[in-house]
Write an enzyme that holds these catalytic residues in place. Structure first.
Site, short mmCIF file in Angstrom:
data_model
loop_
_atom_site.label_atom_id
_atom_site.label_comp_id
_atom_site.label_asym_id
_atom_site.label_seq_id
_atom_site.Cartn_x
_atom_site.Cartn_y
_atom_site.Cartn_z
N ASP A 96 54.07 -29.61 24.18
CA ASP A 96 54.28 -29.27 25.68
C ASP A 96 55.36 -29.08 26.50
OD1 ASP A 96 52.60 -32.11 26.17
OD2 ASP A 96 53.94 -33.61 25.24
N GLY A 125 43.53 -35.65 25.84
CA GLY A 125 44.37 -35.30 24.97
C GLY A 125 46.18 -35.58 24.99
N HIS A 126 46.69 -35.52 23.79
CA HIS A 126 48.09 -34.89 24.26
C HIS A 126 48.82 -33.72 23.09
CE1 HIS A 126 49.58 -38.62 26.66
NE2 HIS A 126 48.80 -39.57 25.61
N ARG A 161 54.01 -39.34 44.01
CA ARG A 161 53.30 -40.33 45.16
C ARG A 161 54.29 -41.19 46.12
NH1 ARG A 161 52.62 -44.38 42.09
NH2 ARG A 161 54.05 -44.07 40.58
#
Length: 369
Positions: A157, A126-127, A38
């Site tokens: 992850d 979700g994780h 960003r």
């Protein structure tokens, strides 16, 4: 940049850990990775995040028409895009696979999600813990009679997600060398976590693998577990093979243990081992087992691991800008080391297809940083 991926250009859309980890894996081996964040998130200061090492960064407003147009110009010069949004978000922004393949048919578009690009859960949040739960992996982790224990977020992850995406990028690069065409990669953490348990899915169907915490490799067996020492620290025991088991018992001075091949004896054996290990400090036991094949190792804290003699000898850890961190892996012997400096803002984007005048105009509009 040096390394086997030198000359490969990667646009990494900023996101949570798995995406940057995949980008780090590529940058570690020579890829030129440009992190797109960003606008307000980008400054001239170095990025201290370990997973941003070896990268450059810019800020780009992808919700603006000018920002999307600029991103497409960058993608036209890229080999790979790493995208970490929920399914459909990139398409709504105008930077989905079809949008970018229209300007670069050779582009490899790597998509990183937890659930994948399709399926009943694809659009839901979700994780890591959710993905490994659905994959079946979480059910296998923990001690007998206790609840499943997540291995922080390394299984979903990082191993099932970021590492699988980096692997997918390499596969697509090899394929592109034959076909000249890009490829869309659907890297889902639930898929990757399931794949990592391939051996255990088979074992559970053949009767070799039983309930959580009752098996050879999941703390069920006394010869593959951790034990507390007199100073409250721990040792890891992996004396699976008979010769390693015999060497460990010899170092411990134990000669009258029951047969370890009878699972009914495991609780008694574990108690005996625990009692002996508790009589000395971890350092004492390290000295006892130094140089042996007993497969007994100290459980090192994160602050201790970089100082272990083996890790120091191999350079397993490096220090970059005052931050101690794991060195790139795996090693390609004879390859010069890559630049592991912390990420900094990239000002000159001419090589990426944005001339100085265009970049200045976009910065004046607040679209580019």
């Amino acid at each position: 940049m040096s390394g086997p991926l030198a000359g490969i250009r990667v646009l990494e859309l900023a996101g949570l850990a798995p995406g940057p980890f995949a980008g780090m894996m590529l940058a570690d081996h020579g890829a030129e990775v440009l992190r797109v964040d960003r606008v307000k998130a980008v400054t001239d200061a170095q990025h201290p995040n370990v997973m941003d090492r070896g990268k450059r960064s810019i800020g780009l407003d992808l919700k603006s028409t000018d920002g999307v147009a600029a991103f497409k110009r960058l993608a036209a010069r890229a080999d790979v895009v790493i995208e970490v949004f929920r399914p459909g978000v990139a398409e709504r922004l105008g930077i989905g696979p079809a949008d970018l393949h229209a300007v670069n048919e050779r582009l490899i578009y790597g998509r990183m999600t937890g659930w994948g690009q399709n399926g009943p859960l694809a659009a839901t949040a979700g994780h890591d813990i959710d993905y490994i739960a659905i994959s079946g992996a979480l059910s296998a982790l923990g001690r007998a009679g206790d609840k499943p224990t997540p291995p922080i977020n390394i299984l979903g992850d990082f191993a099932g997600g970021g590492l699988m995406l980096a692997y997918g990028v390499l596969l697509a690069l090899i394929e592109r060398g034959r076909t000249g065409q890009g490829r869309v990669i659907d890297a889902a953490m639930v898929d990757g976590a399931a794949l990592l348990l391939a051996m255990f899915f088979q074992a559970s169907q053949t009767g070799f693998w039983g309930a959580r915490g009752t098996n050879l490799l999941d703390t069920g067996a006394p010869m593959y577990d951790t034990y507390e020492t007199a100073d409250g620290k721990h040792l890891a025991v992996g004396a699976l093979e008979p010769q390693f088991w015999a060497e460990m018992l010899g170092k411990l001075g134990l000669t009258d243990l029951p047969d370890r091949d009878d699972q009914a004896n495991w609780p008694v054996i574990r108690d005996r081992l625990a009692a002996v290990f508790a009589t000395r400090t971890r350092a004492d036991w390290e000295a006892v087992f130094a140089g042996s094949d007993a497969c007994v190792s100290p459980v090192l804290e994160l602050t201790e691991a970089p100082e272990h003699p083996h890790n120091r000898a191999r350079g397993t850890f490096v220090e970059i800008a005052g931050v101690t961190q794991p060195a790139p892996a795996p090693r390609l012997l004879g390859t010069p080391p890559s630049d592991l400096a912390p990420a900094t803002r990239l000002q000159d984007l001419t090589s990426w297809g944005l001339d100085d005048e265009t970049a200045k105009s976009l910065r004046d509009l607040g679209v580019l940083a």
